[in-house]
Design a protein around this motif. Structure first.
Motif, PDB file in Angstrom:
ATOM      1  N   THR A   1       0.842  -1.198   0.000  1.00 53.90           N
ATOM      2  CA  THR A   1       0.000   0.000   0.000  1.00 53.90           C
ATOM      3  C   THR A   1       0.877   1.247   0.000  1.00 53.90           C
ATOM      4  OG1 THR A   1      -1.533  -1.237   1.389  1.00 53.90           O
ATOM      5  CG2 THR A   1      -1.948   1.118   1.157  1.00 53.90           C
ATOM      6  N   TYR A   2       1.886   1.255   0.872  1.00 53.93           N
ATOM      7  CA  TYR A   2       2.791   2.404   0.949  1.00 53.93           C
ATOM      8  C   TYR A   2       3.475   2.645  -0.388  1.00 53.93           C
ATOM      9  CZ  TYR A   2       6.705   5.343   2.362  1.00 53.93           C
ATOM     10  OH  TYR A   2       7.615   6.364   2.447  1.00 53.93           O
ATOM     11  N   ARG A   3       3.939   1.541  -0.989  1.00 57.64           N
ATOM     12  CA  ARG A   3       4.623   1.664  -2.278  1.00 57.64           C
ATOM     13  C   ARG A   3       3.726   2.279  -3.339  1.00 57.64           C
ATOM     14  NH1 ARG A   3       9.786  -1.331  -3.620  1.00 57.64           N
ATOM     15  NH2 ARG A   3      10.694  -0.687  -1.674  1.00 57.64           N
ATOM     16  N   SER A   4       2.476   1.829  -3.370  1.00 59.25           N
ATOM     17  CA  SER A   4       1.606   2.349  -4.425  1.00 59.25           C
ATOM     18  C   SER A   4       1.242   3.804  -4.133  1.00 59.25           C
ATOM     19  CB  SER A   4       0.373   1.465  -4.620  1.00 59.25           C
ATOM     20  OG  SER A   4      -0.558   1.683  -3.605  1.00 59.25           O
ATOM     21  N   GLN A   5       1.213   4.152  -2.833  1.00 57.47           N
ATOM     22  CA  GLN A   5       1.008   5.561  -2.466  1.00 57.47           C
ATOM     23  C   GLN A   5       2.176   6.411  -2.962  1.00 57.47           C
ATOM     24  OE1 GLN A   5       0.586   5.405   1.779  1.00 57.47           O
ATOM     25  NE2 GLN A   5      -1.007   6.959   1.779  1.00 57.47           N
ATOM     26  N   VAL A   6       3.388   5.912  -2.688  1.00 58.00           N
ATOM     27  CA  VAL A   6       4.594   6.633  -3.118  1.00 58.00           C
ATOM     28  C   VAL A   6       4.578   6.808  -4.630  1.00 58.00           C
ATOM     29  CG1 VAL A   6       7.119   6.525  -3.300  1.00 58.00           C
ATOM     30  CG2 VAL A   6       6.003   5.928  -1.149  1.00 58.00           C
ATOM     31  N   GLU A   7       4.179   5.730  -5.332  1.00 58.44           N
ATOM     32  CA  GLU A   7       4.147   5.787  -6.790  1.00 58.44           C
ATOM     33  C   GLU A   7       3.188   6.886  -7.276  1.00 58.44           C
ATOM     34  OE1 GLU A   7       2.991   2.159  -8.747  1.00 58.44           O
ATOM     35  OE2 GLU A   7       2.907   3.180 -10.700  1.00 58.44           O
ATOM     36  N   THR A   8       1.981   6.893  -6.707  1.00 55.13           N
ATOM     37  CA  THR A   8       0.985   7.888  -7.105  1.00 55.13           C
ATOM     38  C   THR A   8       1.495   9.309  -6.852  1.00 55.13           C
ATOM     39  OG1 THR A   8      -0.695   6.332  -6.382  1.00 55.13           O
ATOM     40  CG2 THR A   8      -1.420   8.586  -6.789  1.00 55.13           C
ATOM     41  N   ARG A   9       2.036   9.524  -5.651  1.00 54.68           N
ATOM     42  CA  ARG A   9       2.517  10.855  -5.291  1.00 54.68           C
ATOM     43  C   ARG A   9       3.725  11.260  -6.146  1.00 54.68           C
ATOM     44  NH1 ARG A   9      -1.037  13.898  -3.129  1.00 54.68           N
ATOM     45  NH2 ARG A   9       0.656  15.252  -2.422  1.00 54.68           N
ATOM     46  N   MET A  10       4.531  10.251  -6.533  1.00 59.31           N
ATOM     47  CA  MET A  10       5.712  10.544  -7.330  1.00 59.31           C
ATOM     48  C   MET A  10       5.316  11.014  -8.735  1.00 59.31           C
ATOM     49  SD  MET A  10       9.142   8.365  -6.833  1.00 59.31           S
ATOM     50  CE  MET A  10       8.568   6.941  -7.583  1.00 59.31           C
ATOM     51  N   ARG A  11       4.299  10.363  -9.315  1.00 56.40           N
ATOM     52  CA  ARG A  11       3.802  10.800 -10.628  1.00 56.40           C
ATOM     53  C   ARG A  11       3.347  12.250 -10.569  1.00 56.40           C
ATOM     54  NH1 ARG A  11       3.338   6.627 -14.132  1.00 56.40           N
ATOM     55  NH2 ARG A  11       3.120   4.588 -13.127  1.00 56.40           N
TER      56      ARG A  11
ATOM     57  N   GLU B   1      28.188  16.901  -6.580  1.00 60.70           N
ATOM     58  CA  GLU B   1      27.277  15.795  -6.900  1.00 60.70           C
ATOM     59  C   GLU B   1      25.841  16.265  -6.741  1.00 60.70           C
ATOM     60  OE1 GLU B   1      27.773  12.134  -4.657  1.00 60.70           O
ATOM     61  OE2 GLU B   1      26.157  11.152  -5.767  1.00 60.70           O
ATOM     62  N   ALA B   2      25.035  16.027  -7.768  1.00 58.44           N
ATOM     63  CA  ALA B   2      23.607  16.369  -7.709  1.00 58.44           C
ATOM     64  C   ALA B   2      22.872  15.255  -6.966  1.00 58.44           C
ATOM     65  CB  ALA B   2      23.059  16.509  -9.128  1.00 58.44           C
ATOM     66  N   LEU B   3      22.078  15.623  -5.959  1.00 59.67           N
ATOM     67  CA  LEU B   3      21.344  14.636  -5.164  1.00 59.67           C
ATOM     68  C   LEU B   3      19.868  15.024  -5.099  1.00 59.67           C
ATOM     69  CD1 LEU B   3      24.095  14.341  -2.421  1.00 59.67           C
ATOM     70  CD2 LEU B   3      23.361  12.459  -3.914  1.00 59.67           C
ATOM     71  N   LEU B   4      19.001  14.084  -5.443  1.00 62.27           N
ATOM     72  CA  LEU B   4      17.564  14.353  -5.480  1.00 62.27           C
ATOM     73  C   LEU B   4      16.989  14.564  -4.090  1.00 62.27           C
ATOM     74  CD1 LEU B   4      16.008  11.893  -8.062  1.00 62.27           C
ATOM     75  CD2 LEU B   4      15.455  14.326  -7.870  1.00 62.27           C
ATOM     76  N   ARG B   5      16.085  15.515  -3.994  1.00 55.43           N
ATOM     77  CA  ARG B   5      15.355  15.752  -2.745  1.00 55.43           C
ATOM     78  C   ARG B   5      13.868  15.840  -3.063  1.00 55.43           C
ATOM     79  NH1 ARG B   5      19.249  14.002  -1.116  1.00 55.43           N
ATOM     80  NH2 ARG B   5      20.833  14.881   0.257  1.00 55.43           N
ATOM     81  N   TRP B   6      13.066  15.235  -2.180  1.00 55.45           N
ATOM     82  CA  TRP B   6      11.623  15.261  -2.406  1.00 55.45           C
ATOM     83  C   TRP B   6      10.891  15.417  -1.086  1.00 55.45           C
ATOM     84  CZ3 TRP B   6       8.120  10.461  -3.414  1.00 55.45           C
ATOM     85  CH2 TRP B   6       6.796  10.893  -3.668  1.00 55.45           C
ATOM     86  N   HIS B   7      10.168  16.512  -0.975  1.00 52.14           N
ATOM     87  CA  HIS B   7       9.270  16.682   0.157  1.00 52.14           C
ATOM     88  C   HIS B   7       7.844  16.630  -0.368  1.00 52.14           C
ATOM     89  CE1 HIS B   7       7.751  17.961   4.035  1.00 52.14           C
ATOM     90  NE2 HIS B   7       6.903  18.698   3.350  1.00 52.14           N
ATOM     91  N   ASP B   8       7.076  15.635   0.079  1.00 51.09           N
ATOM     92  CA  ASP B   8       5.703  15.487  -0.372  1.00 51.09           C
ATOM     93  C   ASP B   8       4.744  15.983   0.710  1.00 51.09           C
ATOM     94  OD1 ASP B   8       3.755  14.286  -2.366  1.00 51.09           O
ATOM     95  OD2 ASP B   8       3.147  13.291  -0.505  1.00 51.09           O
ATOM     96  N   LYS B   9       3.703  16.688   0.258  1.00 51.64           N
ATOM     97  CA  LYS B   9       2.753  17.284   1.214  1.00 51.64           C
ATOM     98  C   LYS B   9       2.069  16.236   2.076  1.00 51.64           C
ATOM     99  CE  LYS B   9       1.646  21.659  -1.032  1.00 51.64           C
ATOM    100  NZ  LYS B   9       1.913  21.472  -2.488  1.00 51.64           N
ATOM    101  N   GLU B  10       1.779  15.066   1.488  1.00 53.56           N
ATOM    102  CA  GLU B  10       1.092  14.025   2.269  1.00 53.56           C
ATOM    103  C   GLU B  10       2.045  13.061   2.962  1.00 53.56           C
ATOM    104  OE1 GLU B  10      -1.811  11.934  -0.041  1.00 53.56           O
ATOM    105  OE2 GLU B  10      -2.956  13.777  -0.402  1.00 53.56           O
ATOM    106  N   LEU B  11       3.105  12.687   2.251  1.00 52.75           N
ATOM    107  CA  LEU B  11       3.987  11.632   2.786  1.00 52.75           C
ATOM    108  C   LEU B  11       5.169  12.184   3.564  1.00 52.75           C
ATOM    109  CD1 LEU B  11       3.962   9.374  -0.400  1.00 52.75           C
ATOM    110  CD2 LEU B  11       2.641   9.024   1.691  1.00 52.75           C
ATOM    111  N   GLY B  12       5.381  13.504   3.474  1.00 51.63           N
ATOM    112  CA  GLY B  12       6.520  14.098   4.172  1.00 51.63           C
ATOM    113  C   GLY B  12       7.789  14.006   3.342  1.00 51.63           C
ATOM    114  N   THR B  13       8.927  14.146   4.002  1.00 46.96           N
ATOM    115  CA  THR B  13      10.201  14.064   3.293  1.00 46.96           C
ATOM    116  C   THR B  13      10.608  12.602   3.168  1.00 46.96           C
ATOM    117  OG1 THR B  13      10.869  16.218   4.136  1.00 46.96           O
ATOM    118  CG2 THR B  13      12.612  14.784   3.322  1.00 46.96           C
ATOM    119  N   ILE B  14      10.841  12.175   1.947  1.00 48.79           N
ATOM    120  CA  ILE B  14      11.221  10.784   1.715  1.00 48.79           C
ATOM    121  C   ILE B  14      12.664  10.752   1.206  1.00 48.79           C
ATOM    122  CG2 ILE B  14      10.596   8.659   0.494  1.00 48.79           C
ATOM    123  CD1 ILE B  14       7.814   9.779   0.213  1.00 48.79           C
TER     124      ILE B  14
END
Ligand code: C2E
Ligand code: MG
Ligand code: MG
Ligand code: MG
Length: 283
Positions: free
Chosen positions: A22-32, A60-73
């Motif tokens: 479930t978490y994975r599919s949530q991450v996938e949706t939010r990532m799209r 070195e370029a490093l990806l950062r992602w803060h999601d409103k629902e999931l927080g910082t991943i």
């Protein structure tokens, strides 16, 4: 009784798997969504010369992602999901484009940084379009190929060795640098590295962390640096946190150093400020 416990254990395990899925599919949706909305960010961590740590030899370029629902991943987590779902291809394209754009903006300001390193994952090496995508991004931003270095982990290189070699060679033929990331953890043999079109070895953080507690790690670092120089490869130490670690690396000929000792990964704006303050590095 045992049977009962076994059944309960299984139920807990199934429950765990379900939650994970479930978490994975949530991450996938939010990532799209994040890709569409431009919610990903690139941070940069400088690489400095061990001989003169004021000189910034790259970042070195490093990806950062803060999601409103999931927080910082953390990237380790969402990159896995991106790989499994194929989202890594559009995400990887975005990273390359953004890194070229940032680099071009710094150069336009007269700030000099020899190169930016970009992490590339195994799935991206299955995509024939990668050399063209990269060549186009370089062209669009008026950058020479030597301005970009691709980082591929040793494990990925060994796993994909056969299938990816032509693609790797095409990338190298463009003129971009290729670094073996997390080197020392992937059990590759010297003879294999010798036949790969790579330009840099990045010594894995685990060796640097144990320099003063594990004599084997000292010996391994010395051997990696010697071997790299025989093969005309540059060496980078990752995860350098103390002045003692830096001194050891410098005294043993490691070329570049990267880690919290010099700087944490920072925003593009913060890196620009570091570049403004640093003496120009010519390489
Ligand atoms: P990596 O490529 O080996 O990146 C180095 C990691 O070490 C980064 O973690 C960095 O923040 C961390 N680090 C740097 N200096 C120190 C230090 O002194 N001490 C410690 N403890 N850690 C240090 P981060 O940013 O969490 O990235 C983790 C991994 O995620 C990266 O490992 C890379 O494999 C992956 N990754 C990050 N950005 C991208 C990307 O754009 N594309 C792909 N495919 N993978 C990425
Ligand atoms: Mg890396
Ligand atoms: Mg690494
Ligand atoms: Mg890593």
């Amino acid at each position: 009784q045992a049977k009962q416990q076994g059944r309960e254990g299984l139920a807990i395990y199934e429950n765990h798997l379900e939650r994970r899925a479930t978490y994975r599919s949530q991450v996938e949706t939010r990532m799209r969504l994040a890709l569409e909305q431009g919610a990903f960010e690139l941070h940069y961590q400088p690489l400095v010369r061990t001989q003169d740590t004021n000189r910034i030899a790259g970042a070195e370029a490093l990806l950062r992602w803060h999601d409103k629902e999931l927080g910082t991943i953390p990237p380790d987590e969402f990159i896995d999901v991106a790989e499994e779902t194929g989202l890594i291809v559009p995400l990887g394209d975005w990273v390359l484009e953004q890194a070229c754009r940032d680099l071009a903006a710094w150069r336009a300001e007269g700030l000099h940084i020899p190169r930016v390193s970009v992490n590339v994952s195994g799935h991206q090496l299955l995509d024939d379009r990668l050399p063209r995508t990269l060549a186009q991004a370089l062209k669009r931003h008026g950058l020479p190929p030597t301005a970009i270095e691709l980082e591929i982990t040793e494990t990925t290189l060994m796993e994909r060795e056969k299938g990816s070699l032509p693609l790797l060679q095409q990338l190298r033929d463009l003129g971009v640098g290729i670094a073996v990331d997390d080197f020392g953890t992937g059990y590759s043999s010297l003879s294999k590295i010798k036949h790969l079109p790579v330009t840099v070895l990045k010594i894995d953080r685990s060796f640097i962390q144990d320099i003063f507690t594990d004599d084997n790690d000292k010996a391994i670092i010395i051997a990696i640096v010697a071997m790299a120089h025989q093969l005309q490869l540059r060496t980078v130490a990752e995860g350098v946190e103390t002045p003692e670690q830096l001194a050891f690396l410098r005294d043993n000929g490691c070329d570049l150093s990267q880690g919290y000792l010099h700087s944490r990964p920072c925003s593009a704006t913060a890196l620009r400020d570091l570049l403004r303050a640093a003496p120009r590095d010519q390489t």
